[in-house]
Design a protein around this motif. Structure first.
Motif, short mmCIF file in Angstrom:
data_model
loop_
_atom_site.label_atom_id
_atom_site.label_comp_id
_atom_site.label_asym_id
_atom_site.label_seq_id
_atom_site.Cartn_x
_atom_site.Cartn_y
_atom_site.Cartn_z
N THR A 256 0.84 -1.21 0.00
CA THR A 256 0.00 0.00 0.00
C THR A 256 0.87 1.25 0.00
O THR A 256 0.47 2.29 -0.52
CB THR A 256 -0.93 0.06 1.22
OG1 THR A 256 -0.13 0.07 2.41
CG2 THR A 256 -1.88 -1.12 1.25
N GLY A 257 2.06 1.18 0.60
CA GLY A 257 2.94 2.35 0.69
C GLY A 257 3.26 2.94 -0.68
O GLY A 257 3.11 4.15 -0.92
N GLU A 258 3.64 2.10 -1.60
CA GLU A 258 4.02 2.54 -2.94
C GLU A 258 2.80 3.04 -3.71
O GLU A 258 2.91 3.92 -4.56
CB GLU A 258 4.68 1.39 -3.71
CG GLU A 258 6.18 1.25 -3.51
CD GLU A 258 6.62 0.81 -2.13
OE1 GLU A 258 5.77 0.32 -1.36
OE2 GLU A 258 7.82 0.96 -1.81
N GLN A 259 1.64 2.47 -3.37
CA GLN A 259 0.41 2.87 -4.07
C GLN A 259 0.05 4.32 -3.74
O GLN A 259 -0.48 5.04 -4.58
CB GLN A 259 -0.71 1.91 -3.67
CG GLN A 259 -1.76 1.76 -4.75
CD GLN A 259 -2.70 0.61 -4.46
OE1 GLN A 259 -2.25 -0.46 -4.02
NE2 GLN A 259 -3.97 0.81 -4.69
N VAL A 260 0.35 4.73 -2.51
CA VAL A 260 0.13 6.12 -2.11
C VAL A 260 0.97 7.03 -3.00
O VAL A 260 0.48 8.01 -3.57
CB VAL A 260 0.53 6.32 -0.62
CG1 VAL A 260 0.55 7.80 -0.26
CG2 VAL A 260 -0.41 5.53 0.29
N THR A 261 2.24 6.67 -3.15
CA THR A 261 3.15 7.56 -3.90
C THR A 261 2.77 7.67 -5.38
O THR A 261 2.75 8.78 -5.92
CB THR A 261 4.61 7.07 -3.77
OG1 THR A 261 4.82 6.55 -2.47
CG2 THR A 261 5.58 8.19 -4.04
N ILE A 262 2.49 6.54 -6.03
CA ILE A 262 2.21 6.64 -7.48
C ILE A 262 1.01 7.54 -7.75
O ILE A 262 1.04 8.35 -8.67
CB ILE A 262 2.00 5.26 -8.19
CG1 ILE A 262 1.05 4.35 -7.43
CG2 ILE A 262 3.33 4.57 -8.45
CD1 ILE A 262 0.68 3.07 -8.20
N SER A 263 -0.02 7.42 -6.93
CA SER A 263 -1.20 8.24 -7.20
C SER A 263 -0.91 9.71 -6.97
O SER A 263 -1.32 10.57 -7.76
CB SER A 263 -2.39 7.78 -6.35
OG SER A 263 -2.01 7.73 -4.99
N LEU A 264 -0.17 10.03 -5.92
CA LEU A 264 0.15 11.44 -5.64
C LEU A 264 1.02 12.05 -6.74
O LEU A 264 0.82 13.19 -7.14
CB LEU A 264 0.82 11.58 -4.27
CG LEU A 264 -0.09 11.30 -3.07
CD1 LEU A 264 0.70 11.37 -1.77
CD2 LEU A 264 -1.27 12.28 -3.03
#
Ligand code: ASP
Ligand code: MG
Length: 416
Positions: free
Chosen positions: A72-80
Motif C-alpha cells: 500500500t505504501g508505494e500505491q500512495v506515492t504513485i497516485s500522488l
C-alpha cells in the motif's frame, strides 16, 4: 524516441513538496523527447511504519498479508505523483505491480521477478503518458500480491528498464552517487565516477545500502546502464557498467561494512563425511543463511566448525544445534556476538597478490582482532569486533588510497 526508466527512493518522495519536484523532473525529461517510466518507493519511512503496525498485532504476521500491507505504501506515492503531474499539465497514469504486468514467483516478502508483460505499459507510453509504477511489488501466477524484499524498488526499475529496452535506468536517491564507503561513517569517503557491475554487486552484498543487490545482478545480466544520482542536487552521479576504468595506483575501489554478526563454534564434531552436511542442512531447512564457514581438525581427530550468522538468527541457530546434540555428536557449542564485517572490494585485486596481507597488516597496526576471514576474486572480508568497525574501516580506507585527499595527491603527482 528513447525510453528511460527512473526510480525515486523513499526520501526523494518524502513529502508533497518533494513529490511536486519529482513531477517537474518527469515533465522535463518528457519535454526532452523521452518516453518516461518512473518507479517510486513508499514515502519516507512509511514502509517501516507499516511493519510496526503489524508488529503491534502479531509476532509472526502472515507473509501474504504482510505483502498486502506493505504494497500500500508505494500505491500512495504513485497516485500522488500522477496528481502532481496532472496539475502541471502532463498526462500520466499510475500502475501497481500487477497492472504493470510484473509477474513474480509465488513467494512472499522476497519474490523474484519471472516475467514482465509490457503491453499495457507500452500502450500508455505510446499514448504519450508519463507512467508511474509502484516499486517493490508484483503478482504471482496464482494472483497473489508479492513483494521483492526490502529495498526492492531498485529491482523493479532495473527489471522494467530491461523489459522495455530502455536507454538508461537512473536511480535517484538522497546521496549524489556511489561512494568509496558510506560517507555517513567514513568521513573521507568520496564519490566514484564509475564502478563495474561485479564490484557494485560485491559491495551491495557486503553491506553497502545504496543499491539492492538483486537490482545490480539484474542490471549485469541484462546489460542495463545504471546511473545512481541525487534527487536534490543537479550533479553528476555514478555509472554502474561492465568495465569501469580503475583509477591509477588503486587496487581497491570501495569498502563496505555491516554489523550484527555472530560467530558460532561447534566443538569436537566427529570427523565423518556427512558431518558438515548434517550440520548445515539443519540450518538451511529453517532458512537460516550462514556466511563464512571455517573447519578445523582437533588434536584428537575431531573437527571444530565455526560459522557466522546474522545476530537476529542466533537464538534459532543455537536452539536447532542444541536440539540435535545427540545426532550431531559434538561436545560443546559457543558463540561470540557484537561482531561486524569489514570488506574491501576492487577488480584490481585479481592481478595484485598481497591485498589480503596488506589488509591484515593495517588491522594489526590498529590492534583490531580478526575473528574470521573470507575472500572472493575481488573482495576480502574480515570479521572484527563491532566497536572497532568504523576505526578499522577508516584505517583501511586511507591505506588503500580511497581517501578524499589521498586521491587528490595521486592526481597531482600524475600531473607533475
Ligand atoms: N518501500 C520498500 C522498502 O522500504 C521498497 C523500497 O523502498 O525499495 O523496503
Ligand atoms: Mg534503497
Amino acid at each position: 524516441m528513447t525510453t528511460i526508466v527512473q526510480k525515486f527512493g523513499g526520501t526523494s518522495v518524502g513529502d508533497t513538496d518533494k513529490i511536486k519536484r519529482v513531477a517537474q523532473r518527469i515533465k522535463q525529461r518528457m519535454q526532452e523527447g523521452h518516453k518516461v517510466v518512473t518507479v517510486v518507493s513508499a514515502m519516507g519511512k512509511s514502509t517501516d511504519r507499516l511493519v510496526e503496525l503489524a508488529d503491534e498485532i502479531t509476532e509472526e504476521p502472515d507473509p501474504r498479508e504482510m505483502d498486502m500491507l506493505l504494497t500500500t505504501g508505494e500505491q500512495v506515492t504513485i497516485s500522488l505523483v500522477v496528481m502532481a503531474l496532472k496539475e502541471i499539465g502532463v498526462e500520466a497514469v499510475s500502475l501497481t505491480g500487477w497492472q504493470a504486468g510484473i509477474v513474480t514467483e509465488e513467494v512472499h516478502q522476497d519474490a523474484r521477478i519471472k516475467d514482465i508483460q509490457t503491453e499495457t505499459l507500452e500502450q500508455h507510453l505510446d499514448d504519450g503518458k508519463a507512467v508511474l509504477v509502484a516499486g517493490f511489488q508484483g503478482v504471482s501466477e496464482e494472483g497473489n500480491i508479492t513483494t521483492l524484499g526490502r529495498g526492492g524498488s531498485d529491482t523493479t526499475a532495473v527489471a522494467l528498464a530491461a523489459a522495455l529496452d530502455a536507454e538508461t535506468c537512473s536511480i535517484f536517491t538522497d546521496v549524489t552517487g556511489v561512494y568509496t564507503s558510506d560517507p555517513r561513517y567514513v568521513k573521507k569517503a568520496r564519490q566514484l565516477g564509475s564502478i563495474s557491475y561485479d564490484e557494485m554487486l560485491e559491495l551491495a552484498h557486503l553491506g553497502a545500502g545504496v543499491l539492492h543487490p538483486r537490482a545490480v545482478e539484474f542490471a549485469k545480466n541484462s546489460h542495463v546502464k545504471l546511473v545512481v544520482c541525487s534527487s536534490m542536487e543537479d550533479v553528476e552521479g555514478t555509472i554502474v557498467e561492465e568495465e569501469a576504468t580503475m583509477e591509477q595506483n588503486l587496487t581497491v575501489r570501495g569498502l563496505a561494512f555491516e554489523k550484527n554478526i555472530t560467530k558460532v563454534t561447534v566443538e569436537r564434531l566427529p570427523n565423518h563425511f556427512d558431518t558438515m552436511s548434517n550440520l548445515f542442512k539443519l540450518l538451511a531447512d529453517e532458512g537460516i543463511s550462514v556466511d563464512i564457514i571455517i573447519q578445523q581438525m582437533t588434536a584428537d581427530h575431531g573437527v571444530n566448525v565455526s560459522f557466522s550468522v546474522d545476530s537476529s538468527h542466533l537464538s534459532k541457530t543455537l536452539e536447532l544445534i542444541e536440539s540435535a546434540k545427540e545426532t550431531l555428536c559434538y561436545s560443546e557449542v559457543r558463540h561470540e556476538s557484537m561482531l561486524s564485517k569489514v570488506s574491501i572490494v576492487g577488480s584490481g585485486m585479481i592481478s595484485n597478490p598481497g591485498v589480503a596481507a596488506d589488509m591484515f597488516k593495517v588491522l594489526a597496526e590498529e590492534e583490531v582482532a580478526i575473528k574470521m576471514v573470507s575472500t572472493s576474486e575481488i573482495a576480502v572480508s574480515a570479521v572484527v569486533p563491532e566497536e572497532d568497525m568504523i576505526r578499522a574501516s577508516e584505517a583501511l580506507h586511507s591505506h588503500f588510497g580511497l581517501d578524499y585527499q589521498e586521491q587528490k595527491k595521486i592526481e597531482l603527482a600524475k600531473q607533475a
